[in-house]
Design a protein around this motif. Sequence first.
Motif, short mmCIF file in Angstrom:
data_model
loop_
_atom_site.label_atom_id
_atom_site.label_comp_id
_atom_site.label_asym_id
_atom_site.label_seq_id
_atom_site.Cartn_x
_atom_site.Cartn_y
_atom_site.Cartn_z
N GLY A 225 -3.64 -0.35 7.62
CA GLY A 225 -3.01 -1.65 7.40
C GLY A 225 -3.40 -2.69 8.43
N ALA A 226 -3.62 -3.92 7.96
CA ALA A 226 -3.92 -5.07 8.83
C ALA A 226 -3.45 -6.33 8.11
N VAL A 227 -3.54 -7.47 8.80
CA VAL A 227 -3.20 -8.74 8.16
C VAL A 227 -4.26 -9.77 8.52
N GLY B 18 -3.02 -15.05 5.88
CA GLY B 18 -1.70 -14.45 5.87
C GLY B 18 -1.57 -13.30 4.89
N GLU B 19 -2.68 -12.90 4.28
CA GLU B 19 -2.62 -11.83 3.28
C GLU B 19 -2.65 -10.45 3.95
N GLY C 213 -12.94 -10.92 6.66
CA GLY C 213 -11.67 -11.51 7.09
C GLY C 213 -11.55 -11.53 8.60
N THR C 214 -10.46 -12.11 9.07
CA THR C 214 -10.15 -12.20 10.50
C THR C 214 -8.78 -11.56 10.69
N PHE D 243 2.17 -6.67 11.61
CA PHE D 243 2.66 -7.90 11.00
C PHE D 243 2.62 -7.84 9.48
N SER D 244 2.18 -6.72 8.92
CA SER D 244 2.09 -6.62 7.47
C SER D 244 2.84 -5.39 6.99
N GLN D 245 2.13 -4.43 6.47
CA GLN D 245 2.74 -3.18 6.01
C GLN D 245 2.68 -2.18 7.17
N ASN D 246 3.83 -1.75 7.60
CA ASN D 246 3.87 -0.87 8.77
C ASN D 246 4.64 0.41 8.46
N PRO D 247 4.00 1.39 7.85
CA PRO D 247 2.60 1.46 7.41
C PRO D 247 2.47 1.13 5.93
#
Length: 418
Positions: free
Chosen positions: A149-151, A156-157, A191-192, A198-202
């Motif tokens: 997972g990342a953002v 902001g996606e 992406g960056t 900050f997103s799905q954890n996890p």
Amino acid sequence: MSTPRRVAIACQGGGSHTAFTAGVLARLLRAPELRDQQVVGLSGTSGGAICALLAWVGLAAGNRERAATLLEDFWRDNSARNPFTRLQNVGMVAAGAMQGLGLLPTTTPYAIPKPLSGVDQFRALLSRHVDFDAITVDHAAELPMLLLGAVDVLTGEFRAFDSRKDRITADTVLASAAIPTLFRAVRTHGGTYWDGLFSQNPPVHDLLATDPDELWVVQINAPAISREPRTQTEIGDRRNGLAGNLSLHQELGFIEAVDRMLAKGDLRDDRGYKHVTVRVIEMPARLSSRFLGSASKLNRDVRFLDGLQRQGRGQADRFRGALAFERAVVAKDPDALREATTEDAVLHATAPFHPRSGVPLRAHLSTVLAGGTEIDPTRKQIAADRATWTLRLPDGFGRAEADFTDGRVSGLRLGPAL
């Protein structure tokens, strides 16, 4: 021969605290009684992404022992063992703690020259344990799924790098672990990216594509705490934990809601819906530091990391004991129940159950769980300091909590549902 249960495992992020996850996974992967479980997917964020990756590498090779060894070797390599790394670690943790107290100004990682940022060292650390050149995209879905997972900082996606669609590289792992106060954003896969905390954890929802029978979650951030946070460190630590749990609670709540609707007949399994049993393995809140707060997630002290892994192994043993006890209760198997409990196990019960206090568990459990009482499979089972189940009664719900000694139930408390 029974069909293996399909299990997906999700590993919450939490920096150095995820050494606990390594201890949990290593113990479960080596457990002989869990060899009939088929691991069909793993997901993780930040430190949990590293643990998920290492376990996945071993499982992809069909070698659970290798998966467990990779987890242990990585955390041994990552710990501060020599005088220089110990001094470096003390400085890093102290700076994090003082920034949390407002005694040091926060800074930007962009003020630090790239060669000194630690990114290259971290990439080298990962590459010592994982041959990223050997990892290819698993388009045919022949291996367990891996999700990291990342953002995306700019859009902001949320992004879950998927081993069946994306090339898993050191940079995808770095993207999931790029804490913005410590590391620059990672540019990869168009992406960056910042830390997946900050997103799905996890990531959980995408794991359901593996068609699991069960979802096991290793949770680092405590859902509940015993006392009101009062100091700046305690408040900051609790804010960090609540933020890290937000998406996880939402996704698990969705799965439980679907399970309950299936059980009531409001949804039909022939429409693509399926019951998924949710099990959560929690890291005890006491393992984090009240004095360092969330800065302890930066701590690479060898004794601290070894202690977390040891506690993870112990929690995995409680989880295994809870599974054995649950299976014995569901099967109403007296021999299995005897094996899953200690000889001196005791039972305490309050309403809505027949009140009992300190009576022998083996002599009374069969009568307590008779008359239509059963474990509710639509609500998550939790392994924390105790294992907890929701019980479905003929006229409502109850709750069961089990204590363990050497992996077997030594005490059972029955009472009202919370």
